[in-house]
Design an enzyme around this catalytic site. Structure first.
Site, PDB file in Angstrom:
ATOM      1  N   ASP A 190       7.522   3.284  -2.192  1.00  0.00           N
ATOM      2  CA  ASP A 190       7.623   4.454  -1.312  1.00  0.00           C
ATOM      3  C   ASP A 190       9.010   4.534  -0.659  1.00  0.00           C
ATOM      4  OD1 ASP A 190       7.042   2.131   0.081  1.00  0.00           O
ATOM      5  OD2 ASP A 190       5.852   3.117   1.626  1.00  0.00           O
ATOM      6  N   ILE A 191       9.524   3.384  -0.189  1.00  0.00           N
ATOM      7  CA  ILE A 191      10.809   3.426   0.522  1.00  0.00           C
ATOM      8  C   ILE A 191      11.571   2.118   0.330  1.00  0.00           C
ATOM      9  CG2 ILE A 191       9.729   2.682   2.724  1.00  0.00           C
ATOM     10  CD1 ILE A 191      11.816   4.575   4.127  1.00  0.00           C
ATOM     11  N   LYS A 198      16.964   4.414   1.935  1.00  0.00           N
ATOM     12  CA  LYS A 198      17.785   4.481   3.159  1.00  0.00           C
ATOM     13  C   LYS A 198      19.245   4.122   2.905  1.00  0.00           C
ATOM     14  CE  LYS A 198      14.376   3.895   6.844  1.00  0.00           C
ATOM     15  NZ  LYS A 198      13.947   3.067   7.984  1.00  0.00           N
ATOM     16  N   THR A 247      11.733  -6.587  -0.062  1.00  0.00           N
ATOM     17  CA  THR A 247      10.491  -6.535  -0.844  1.00  0.00           C
ATOM     18  C   THR A 247      10.812  -6.435  -2.327  1.00  0.00           C
ATOM     19  OG1 THR A 247       9.497  -5.326   1.011  1.00  0.00           O
ATOM     20  CG2 THR A 247       8.291  -5.307  -1.066  1.00  0.00           C
ATOM     21  N   LYS A 266       0.806  -1.215   0.000  1.00  0.00           N
ATOM     22  CA  LYS A 266       0.000   0.000   0.000  1.00  0.00           C
ATOM     23  C   LYS A 266       0.842   1.270   0.000  1.00  0.00           C
ATOM     24  CE  LYS A 266      -3.343  -2.214   3.100  1.00  0.00           C
ATOM     25  NZ  LYS A 266      -3.822  -2.177   4.500  1.00  0.00           N
ATOM     26  N   GLY A 278      15.482  -3.772   1.333  1.00  0.00           N
ATOM     27  CA  GLY A 278      15.468  -4.186  -0.073  1.00  0.00           C
ATOM     28  C   GLY A 278      14.826  -5.541  -0.303  1.00  0.00           C
ATOM     29  N   ASP A 301      14.267  -0.037   2.184  1.00  0.00           N
ATOM     30  CA  ASP A 301      14.925  -0.185   3.484  1.00  0.00           C
ATOM     31  C   ASP A 301      15.894  -1.364   3.374  1.00  0.00           C
ATOM     32  OD1 ASP A 301      15.609  -0.350   6.139  1.00  0.00           O
ATOM     33  OD2 ASP A 301      13.577  -0.293   6.917  1.00  0.00           O
TER      34      ASP A 301
HETATM   35  C1  PRP Z   1       7.082  -1.326   3.413  1.00  0.00           C
HETATM   36  C2  PRP Z   1       7.318  -0.233   2.397  1.00  0.00           C
HETATM   37  C3  PRP Z   1       8.143  -0.927   1.336  1.00  0.00           C
HETATM   38  C4  PRP Z   1       8.919  -1.964   2.114  1.00  0.00           C
HETATM   39  C5  PRP Z   1      10.332  -1.501   2.282  1.00  0.00           C
HETATM   40  O1  PRP Z   1       5.995  -2.076   2.989  1.00  0.00           O
HETATM   41  O2  PRP Z   1       6.109   0.271   1.891  1.00  0.00           O
HETATM   42  O3  PRP Z   1       7.318  -1.566   0.383  1.00  0.00           O
HETATM   43  O4  PRP Z   1       8.273  -2.104   3.376  1.00  0.00           O
HETATM   44  O5  PRP Z   1      11.046  -2.324   3.155  1.00  0.00           O
HETATM   45  P1  PRP Z   1      12.211  -3.310   2.705  1.00  0.00           P
HETATM   46  O6  PRP Z   1      13.099  -2.570   1.733  1.00  0.00           O
HETATM   47  O7  PRP Z   1      12.903  -3.587   3.999  1.00  0.00           O
HETATM   48  O8  PRP Z   1      11.600  -4.537   2.085  1.00  0.00           O
HETATM   49  P2  PRP Z   1       5.144  -2.999   3.957  1.00  0.00           P
HETATM   50  O9  PRP Z   1       5.606  -4.419   3.789  1.00  0.00           O
HETATM   51  O10 PRP Z   1       5.163  -2.451   5.344  1.00  0.00           O
HETATM   52  O11 PRP Z   1       3.701  -2.887   3.344  1.00  0.00           O
HETATM   53  P3  PRP Z   1       2.872  -1.549   2.968  1.00  0.00           P
HETATM   54  O12 PRP Z   1       3.428  -1.034   1.647  1.00  0.00           O
HETATM   55  O13 PRP Z   1       1.472  -2.048   2.851  1.00  0.00           O
HETATM   56  O14 PRP Z   1       3.056  -0.547   4.080  1.00  0.00           O
END
Ligand code: PRP
Length: 184
Positions: free
Chosen positions: A110-111, A141, A117, A53, A115, A113
């Site tokens: 969005d971010i 990050k 995902t 999301k 990596g 962190d």
């Molecule tokens: C968060 C964020 C990124 C991901 C980044 O998603 O939106 O997609 O984590 O973190 P990473 O680089 O450590 O993988 P989340 O899984 O919380 O789901 P959301 O998008 O529904 O908030």
């Protein structure tokens, strides 16, 4: 403006510490990213694929700044659950319906962190045989040990704090904030 006490009660008591990126900073950077993306894709079919999301606000602002034809679709993955540390257990919840083969895919995050995902999604999307696959992340990050594919387009370098707002959540709260803030 930071949330009121009444609003904080509705967010499990977690408080915002400070605004890290304000509305104007984000808007200006999103405008620049739109110009960058427009120039980066002179031809071909472009699918802007928002990772939900977290990217929903960024994506909707970004596509309105891209001045060339494109299609929008979404992919849904989740890794954090209710915590503040990535579980690393990335689940795919929704797969895009748009045909991706032979098209430019711009995956919007969005971010970045850990990596984890993106690493999972990049592997999966490469199997769809796109013409190209690139990542656009609003925040980076720069702490990931390994990235399958480095983001080609990055909005802002993010501090290693837990950030919320402008789509980013903590246990599903704070996504609606128009700015990006850190949690206490
Ligand atoms: C968060 C964020 C990124 C991901 C980044 O998603 O939106 O997609 O984590 O973190 P990473 O680089 O450590 O993988 P989340 O899984 O919380 O789901 P959301 O998008 O529904 O908030």
């Amino acid at each position: 403006m930071l949330p009121s006490t009444a609003q904080l009660r509705q967010t499990g008591g977690r408080e915002l510490k400070r605004i890290v990126f304000d509305e104007e900073t984000i808007a200006e950077r999103v405008r620049e990213l739109g110009r960058e993306i427009t120039a980066a894709y002179p031809d071909g079919d472009l699918v802007v694929l928002g990772l939900l999301k977290g990217s929903f606000i960024f994506l909707s602002d970004l596509v309105r700044r891209i001045e060339r034809p494109l299609q929008v679709d979404f992919i849904v993955a989740s890794s954090y659950g209710e915590g503040t540390v990535s579980s690393g257990n990335v689940r795919l919840v929704y797969d895009p319906e748009t045909e991706l083969a032979g098209k430019h895919i711009l995956l919007v995050e969005d971010i970045i962190d850990t990596g984890k995902t993106l690493n999972k999604l990049v592997t999966l999307l490469r199997q769809r045989r796109p013409r190209s696959l690139e990542i656009c992340a609003l925040l980076h990050k720069h702490v990931a040990n390994y990235l399958e594919l480095e983001a080609k387009i990055v909005g802002l370098d993010a501090p290693t704090l837990f950030l919320v707002g402008y789509g980013l959540d903590h246990a599903e709260n704070f996504r609606h904030l128009p700015y990006i803030a850190s949690l206490t």
